[in-house]
Structures are given as C-alpha cells and as structure tokens.
Design an enzyme around this catalytic site. Sequence first.
Site, PDB file in Angstrom:
ATOM      1  N   SER A  26       4.623   3.140 -12.480  1.00 11.68           N
ATOM      2  CA  SER A  26       3.793   3.516 -11.333  1.00 11.68           C
ATOM      3  C   SER A  26       2.899   4.697 -11.690  1.00 11.68           C
ATOM      4  CB  SER A  26       4.688   3.901 -10.155  1.00 11.68           C
ATOM      5  OG  SER A  26       3.901   4.603  -9.204  1.00 11.68           O
TER       6      SER A  26
ATOM      7  N   HIS B 167       1.622  -0.520 -11.909  1.00 14.50           N
ATOM      8  CA  HIS B 167       1.870  -0.436 -10.468  1.00 14.50           C
ATOM      9  C   HIS B 167       0.974   0.652  -9.878  1.00 14.50           C
ATOM     10  CE1 HIS B 167       4.395  -1.126  -6.895  1.00 14.50           C
ATOM     11  NE2 HIS B 167       4.383   0.186  -6.708  1.00 14.50           N
TER      12      HIS B 167
ATOM     13  N   ASP C 209      -0.051   2.584  -6.550  1.00 19.24           N
ATOM     14  CA  ASP C 209       0.428   2.925  -5.203  1.00 19.24           C
ATOM     15  C   ASP C 209      -0.692   3.482  -4.337  1.00 19.24           C
ATOM     16  OD1 ASP C 209       3.293   2.379  -5.129  1.00 19.24           O
ATOM     17  OD2 ASP C 209       3.448   3.889  -6.714  1.00 19.24           O
TER      18      ASP C 209
ATOM     19  N   MET D 217      -1.853   4.952  -0.903  1.00 20.79           N
ATOM     20  CA  MET D 217      -1.327   5.624   0.298  1.00 20.79           C
ATOM     21  C   MET D 217      -2.477   6.159   1.122  1.00 20.79           C
ATOM     22  SD  MET D 217       1.849   7.691  -1.350  1.00 20.79           S
ATOM     23  CE  MET D 217       2.990   6.887  -2.484  1.00 20.79           C
TER      24      MET D 217
ATOM     25  N   HIS E  22       0.144  -1.874  -4.654  1.00 22.16           N
ATOM     26  CA  HIS E  22       1.110  -1.740  -3.556  1.00 22.16           C
ATOM     27  C   HIS E  22       0.416  -0.975  -2.435  1.00 22.16           C
ATOM     28  CE1 HIS E  22       5.106   0.369  -2.178  1.00 22.16           C
ATOM     29  NE2 HIS E  22       4.569  -0.369  -1.229  1.00 22.16           N
TER      30      HIS E  22
ATOM     31  N   MET F 287       0.217   0.831   0.843  1.00 27.92           N
ATOM     32  CA  MET F 287       0.967   1.508   1.905  1.00 27.92           C
ATOM     33  C   MET F 287      -0.094   2.005   2.877  1.00 27.92           C
ATOM     34  SD  MET F 287       3.642   3.385  -0.629  1.00 27.92           S
ATOM     35  CE  MET F 287       2.644   3.032  -2.068  1.00 27.92           C
TER      36      MET F 287
ATOM     37  N   MET G  30      11.665  -1.991  -1.311  1.00 28.67           N
ATOM     38  CA  MET G  30      11.656  -0.540  -1.488  1.00 28.67           C
ATOM     39  C   MET G  30      13.106  -0.038  -1.572  1.00 28.67           C
ATOM     40  SD  MET G  30       8.489   0.152  -1.638  1.00 28.67           S
ATOM     41  CE  MET G  30       8.750   1.898  -1.899  1.00 28.67           C
TER      42      MET G  30
ATOM     43  N   ASP H  56      11.349  -1.139  -6.118  1.00 28.78           N
ATOM     44  CA  ASP H  56      10.480   0.036  -6.272  1.00 28.78           C
ATOM     45  C   ASP H  56      11.140   1.289  -5.696  1.00 28.78           C
ATOM     46  OD1 ASP H  56       8.356   1.820  -6.370  1.00 28.78           O
ATOM     47  OD2 ASP H  56       7.032   0.670  -5.041  1.00 28.78           O
TER      48      ASP H  56
END
Length: 227
Positions: free
Chosen positions: A9, A34, A36, A38, A73, A75, A144, A182
């Site tokens: 990640s 990966h 992420d 956010m 991913h 979020m 998760m 994850d």
Amino acid sequence: MPTYRIAPSLLSADFARLGEDMRAVIDAGADWIHFDVMDNHYVPNLTFGPMVCQALRKHAVRADGSKVPIDVHLMVQPVDALAQAFAEAGADLISFHPDASIHVDRTLQLIRAAGCQAGVVFNPAMPIDILPWVIDKVDLVLLMSVNPGFGGQSFIDSALRKTEMVRKLIDASGRDIRLEVDGGIKVDNIRRVADAGADTFVAGSAIFGQKDYRKVIDAMRVELARA
Ligand code: DX5
Ligand code: ZN
C-alpha cells in the site's frame, strides 16, 4: 496452492518521492500496487486522487516491461464519479465500500463498463449479506482487518472468520474472484490470513516501514509457501 499476490500500500510510502518508492517496491517483487484513496468524509483522512494515479500509471511497470496492476481502494462517498475518474486515470481494479454507495449494483456495473475489475470492501463490523446478490458482478472482495483511514494499525482478528465465510461463498459461486485482506498484515500473521482463505494481501507499514522492501516481501512469500 492458490496464486498468492502481495499488494504493497502506497499509503505508507514516502509521499515526497512517491514514484521512486513505487518503482522500488515493484523491483522488490510487488504483484499489485494498492492505492488508498481517502476523502476526509467517508474516512477521517485525505490522500491522493485520480491525477496522482494517472501520473504513477506509466511507472507501474516491471523491468521486463509487464504492467503492474493498480488496485484502487476507494474510501470515498459518493463513489460513482470518482470511480469513473480512476478508470480514466488507468486504474486496473477499483474497489468501493458498499455502505458508501446508494446503488451498489449500479456502481459495480459502472466500474466494469469502464474496463476495470470491480471490488466490494467490507469494514470490520460490516456484515457481508449483500455479497450473494452481487457475486456475479465482482472480481474482488476486499476485507478490512483494520478500520479504514490510517496505516500502521493492529490486525483485528474477527477478519479471519469473515475471510473463511467469504472463501466459502466465492468457492460456491465457481467464479474467479480474488479475496484480498487489508490492514495490519505482517510477516508473522500473513500465514494465518492465507489459511483463512485469502489469496491477496495488502501490506503498507510492514513493507515501507523497513529499509529492504525485498527482504520483507520475500519473507512473506516464504510464509505463504510453508505447507
Ligand atoms: C487503511 C488502508 C490500508 C493501509 C494498510 O485504511 O486501506 O490499505 O494502508 O496499512 P497497514 O498495512 O500499515 O495496516
Ligand atoms: Zn486499502
């Protein structure tokens, strides 16, 4: 033995030299990257958007010229417009939290229509009861094992039971669906996660927190190869 994949990640990479750090982790044997995302709304933190993904895309290549999949991913809430933007930015897989989308089936269709593989993500306390209703449209289930928002948290053990449940559903579906876990994955617990049925492992701080990325990834592979 399943084909195991390790997905470092970038959340724990050095943001001041993101491209360089990504290339280093690819040279160290990363299978996927990966990514992420956010939004400071769905989770209380803010990272990077589609422009950063697009800038990194051309560098996510192995020495032999093969492409390294970018595993986005999300979020974020709402989901659809950003999912579309990440597809255009060169993402290969896009996962979202079903509780962040009003029309989960439609979001999955949108991601696949944009040419990406689609995934659903379940938080530690989230039931997986929607899964049978969309299993024909998912390429990836992401579980998760920490609450989303931050790297470097401890693995929540109930994720192992959930992994076992999802493994059964995937096997019963007969479809080729990756089961990724994850959060809080390290050399010393990756084997337990694999034994519960996962085939793809996100690791942020465990890899980027060490100087020698290859050493960590190799140690993870040794654990995975253990009978
Ligand atoms: C958490 C992120 C994870 C995180 C994992 O919201 O989804 O991908 O980077 O980091 P570690 O491996 O440090 O728990
Ligand atoms: Zn993640």
